[in-house]
Scaffold this active site. Structure first.
Site, PDB file in Angstrom:
ATOM      1  CD  GLU A 141     -11.638  -5.492 -13.158  1.00 28.36           C
ATOM      2  OE1 GLU A 141     -12.218  -6.242 -12.375  1.00 28.36           O
ATOM      3  OE2 GLU A 141     -10.416  -5.274 -13.135  1.00 28.36           O
TER       4      GLU A 141
ATOM      5  CB  CYS B 171      -6.528  -5.681 -13.191  1.00 28.20           C
ATOM      6  SG  CYS B 171      -7.691  -5.119 -11.943  1.00 28.20           S
TER       7      CYS B 171
ATOM      8  CG  HIS C  98      -2.522  -4.695 -11.378  1.00 27.78           C
ATOM      9  ND1 HIS C  98      -3.272  -3.606 -11.764  1.00 27.78           N
ATOM     10  CD2 HIS C  98      -3.314  -5.430 -10.543  1.00 27.78           C
ATOM     11  CE1 HIS C  98      -4.463  -3.691 -11.202  1.00 27.78           C
ATOM     12  NE2 HIS C  98      -4.517  -4.781 -10.458  1.00 27.78           N
TER      13      HIS C  98
HETATM   14  N1  COA Z   1      -0.084   3.231   9.980  1.00 29.53           N
HETATM   15  C1  COA Z   1       0.631   2.661   8.989  1.00 29.53           C
HETATM   16  N2  COA Z   1       0.294   1.474   8.403  1.00 29.53           N
HETATM   17  C2  COA Z   1      -0.819   0.853   8.853  1.00 29.53           C
HETATM   18  C3  COA Z   1      -1.597   1.395   9.879  1.00 29.53           C
HETATM   19  C4  COA Z   1      -1.200   2.646  10.459  1.00 29.53           C
HETATM   20  N3  COA Z   1      -1.902   3.213  11.423  1.00 29.53           N
HETATM   21  N4  COA Z   1      -2.648   0.563  10.088  1.00 29.53           N
HETATM   22  C5  COA Z   1      -2.505  -0.479   9.243  1.00 29.53           C
HETATM   23  N5  COA Z   1      -1.405  -0.302   8.470  1.00 29.53           N
HETATM   24  C6  COA Z   1      -0.895  -1.174   7.407  1.00 29.53           C
HETATM   25  C7  COA Z   1      -0.950  -2.649   7.747  1.00 29.53           C
HETATM   26  O1  COA Z   1       0.166  -3.041   8.511  1.00 29.53           O
HETATM   27  C8  COA Z   1      -0.915  -3.254   6.344  1.00 29.53           C
HETATM   28  O2  COA Z   1       0.394  -3.225   5.828  1.00 29.53           O
HETATM   29  P1  COA Z   1       1.014  -4.521   5.104  1.00 29.53           P
HETATM   30  O3  COA Z   1       0.051  -4.879   3.999  1.00 29.53           O
HETATM   31  O4  COA Z   1       2.331  -4.058   4.586  1.00 29.53           O
HETATM   32  O5  COA Z   1       1.080  -5.582   6.147  1.00 29.53           O
HETATM   33  C9  COA Z   1      -1.722  -2.237   5.516  1.00 29.53           C
HETATM   34  O6  COA Z   1      -1.754  -1.028   6.290  1.00 29.53           O
HETATM   35  C10 COA Z   1      -3.147  -2.663   5.229  1.00 29.53           C
HETATM   36  O7  COA Z   1      -3.740  -3.022   6.443  1.00 29.53           O
HETATM   37  P2  COA Z   1      -4.723  -4.256   6.543  1.00 29.53           P
HETATM   38  O8  COA Z   1      -5.217  -4.360   7.931  1.00 29.53           O
HETATM   39  O9  COA Z   1      -4.069  -5.454   5.929  1.00 29.53           O
HETATM   40  O10 COA Z   1      -5.860  -3.708   5.572  1.00 29.53           O
HETATM   41  P3  COA Z   1      -7.294  -4.208   5.253  1.00 29.53           P
HETATM   42  O11 COA Z   1      -7.674  -5.410   6.041  1.00 29.53           O
HETATM   43  O12 COA Z   1      -8.151  -3.010   5.365  1.00 29.53           O
HETATM   44  O13 COA Z   1      -7.180  -4.682   3.715  1.00 29.53           O
HETATM   45  C11 COA Z   1      -6.925  -4.477   1.327  1.00 29.53           C
HETATM   46  C12 COA Z   1      -6.484  -3.987   2.720  1.00 29.53           C
HETATM   47  C13 COA Z   1      -6.054  -3.893   0.239  1.00 29.53           C
HETATM   48  C14 COA Z   1      -6.811  -6.007   1.258  1.00 29.53           C
HETATM   49  C15 COA Z   1      -8.393  -4.032   1.079  1.00 29.53           C
HETATM   50  O14 COA Z   1      -8.381  -2.643   0.915  1.00 29.53           O
HETATM   51  C16 COA Z   1      -9.056  -4.677  -0.116  1.00 29.53           C
HETATM   52  O15 COA Z   1      -9.715  -5.687   0.019  1.00 29.53           O
HETATM   53  N6  COA Z   1      -8.936  -4.065  -1.344  1.00 29.53           N
HETATM   54  C17 COA Z   1      -9.565  -4.547  -2.553  1.00 29.53           C
HETATM   55  C18 COA Z   1      -8.883  -5.772  -3.159  1.00 29.53           C
HETATM   56  C19 COA Z   1      -7.521  -5.493  -3.731  1.00 29.53           C
HETATM   57  O16 COA Z   1      -7.166  -4.362  -4.015  1.00 29.53           O
HETATM   58  N7  COA Z   1      -6.718  -6.561  -3.955  1.00 29.53           N
HETATM   59  C20 COA Z   1      -5.376  -6.413  -4.517  1.00 29.53           C
HETATM   60  C21 COA Z   1      -4.923  -7.540  -5.375  1.00 29.53           C
HETATM   61  S1  COA Z   1      -5.704  -7.549  -6.962  1.00 29.53           S
END
Ligand code: COA
Length: 392
Positions: A82, A114, A236
């Site tokens: 991609e 993916c 994945h």
């Molecule tokens: N210590 C431990 N864990 C912590 C923490 C800390 N200090 N702070 C946050 N976390 C955890 C949260 O509880 C959460 O856990 P959970 O998912 O089990 O609930 C995790 O870390 C992620 O935190 P969150 O606030 O949800 O992260 P974010 O808003 O930054 O978003 C993604 C995370 C993955 C959605 C973001 O990185 C993203 O958009 N990635 C690209 C898209 C992607 O990969 N999609 C996947 C499907 S194809």
């Protein structure tokens, strides 16, 4: 006569020789490092210099195992990506040239986020079934790029997995039954004017889990199989916490001992991704490779579940069975040594490498020779033609 099996005979891997440590990145972004290492589940992120793209990484991954004899039998060359470098021409044609592959072959590129490499694998399986004696080279190669200081930045990465698909494979035979599901969903996409993806992060994780639940339930309905029938489940891995979220939805189907075993195998399957990051269409196969190379108790005959997900979205649950002698085809020590030999970049240096990129314009471009690495490099772009060469 026993039934012909078709599956994965060889698995090759390549990732760029630079990485940024995610504790450094967390500190630079004012985030608690535990969020990245525990909450997201990533330790290091591969950083590709502009001389590495899906062609050079894919060619390097295949070059790891290809022998002159193997090259002769290949009749299908599929690049799943991609992060394509041309909206029209298949990147597999440059790979064919760099690797001196048989010109009497079909060389194509498949795109569906993916899921592309899984589509390639299934195409290869059908191709081999109808072309006895022929083999297929399926390459998954991608650069996951969301942009500096974005929510997705922590889930970037780069790398390639190459698979030789054959009759009577020496690593694993693909199962006959799989479940696939497609639906138009706006969870992640990349308009053609940019090299950075747009991801609705939370929504995409929900869709991923929904597609897993749908295909896993449908697979069970088709086959009557239970979670306990699988030696391991692989997923994945856009980030390593993601597959765990899906696995947890199925775990209650098994007893406590089996649950612990599947979680231990999951842990083995994420070791490489923790050090590389998201490689998009190769991520499922990097997880599979990690499981096979880090695990010591899987045996021939063990069945492994694989869940592939491409945003947009397509999901597929399918299976593979390990064959006698599979371990002798793997390169565990070499792969870990390659990962350990990479150069760490500071966050400012990672940002410099990130910004030095082939422009989205007709301008000529020269990649920095000081950052050439791997078997093949993109030296630059001249008159709107990409210039590839063997890295001397
Ligand atoms: N210590 C431990 N864990 C912590 C923490 C800390 N200090 N702070 C946050 N976390 C955890 C949260 O509880 C959460 O856990 P959970 O998912 O089990 O609930 C995790 O870390 C992620 O935190 P969150 O606030 O949800 O992260 P974010 O808003 O930054 O978003 C993604 C995370 C993955 C959605 C973001 O990185 C993203 O958009 N990635 C690209 C898209 C992607 O990969 N999609 C996947 C499907 S194809």
């Amino acid at each position: 006569m026993s039934k012909m099996t078709i599956g994965i005979d060889q698995l090759g891997f390549y990732t760029p020789n630079y990485y940024v440590d995610l504790v450094d990145l967390a500190q630079a972004r004012g985030v608690d490092p535990d969020k990245f290492t525990i909450g997201i589940g990533q330790d290091k992120q591969a950083v590709p210099p502009s001389s590495q793209d899906v062609v050079t990484m894919g060619a390097s991954a295949a070059n790891e195992f290809l022998t002159p004899d193997m090259k002769q039998d290949i009749g299908l060359i599929v690049l799943g990506t991609e992060t394509g470098i041309d909206a029209s021409k298949a990147g597999s044609l440059y790979i064919q040239q760099l690797l001196n592959l048989n010109p009497w072959s079909r060389a194509i590129e498949i795109k569906e986020a993916c899921y592309g490499a899984t589509a390639g694998l299934m195409l290869a399986k059908d191709y081999i079934a109808t072309h006895p004696g022929k083999t297929a080279l399926v390459i998954a190669s991608d650069i996951a790029r969301y942009g500096l200081e974005t929510g997705g930045e922590v889930t970037q990465g780069a790398g390639a997995i190459a698979m030789l698909v054959t009759e009577n494979p020496r690593i694993m035979a693909l199962g006959d039954v799989s479940s696939y599901y497609s639906e138009q969903v706006m969870d992640f996409w990349r308009p053609v004017y940019t090299d950075e993806a747009i991801a609705l992060g939370k929504y995409s994780t929900e869709q991923y889990i929904r597609f897993f639940e749908l295909t896993w339930a449908d697979y069970q309905k088709q086959t009557g199989k239970q979670l306990a029938d699988f030696a391991a489940m692989t997923f994945h891995l856009p980030y390593t916490k993601m597959g765990l979220k899906a696995l947890r939805t199925a775990l209650p189907e098994a007893d406590a001992v089996k649950q612990a075993d599947l979680l231990a195998k999951y842990e083995e399957s994420i070791q490489y991704s923790r050090q590389v990051g998201n490689i998009y269409t190769g991520s499922l196969y990097l997880g599979l490779l990690s499981l096979l190379e880090k695990n010591t108790n899987l045996q021939a005959g063990d069945e492994i579940g694989l869940f592939s997900y491409g945003s947009g979205a397509v999901g597929e649950f399918f299976t593979a069975t390990l064959v006698d002698g599979f371990r002798s085809q793997l390169h565990a020590e070499q792969h870990q040594a390659t990962l350990d030999a990479r150069t760490q970049l500071s966050v400012p240096d990672y940002e410099l490498v990130f910004k030095d990129k082939v422009p989205y314009a007709a301008d000529n471009y020269q990649a920095d020779p000081a950052r050439f690495a791997g078997d093949f490099v993109l030296s630059g772009v001249t008159d709107q033609q990409r210039q590839y060469q063997v890295n001397e």
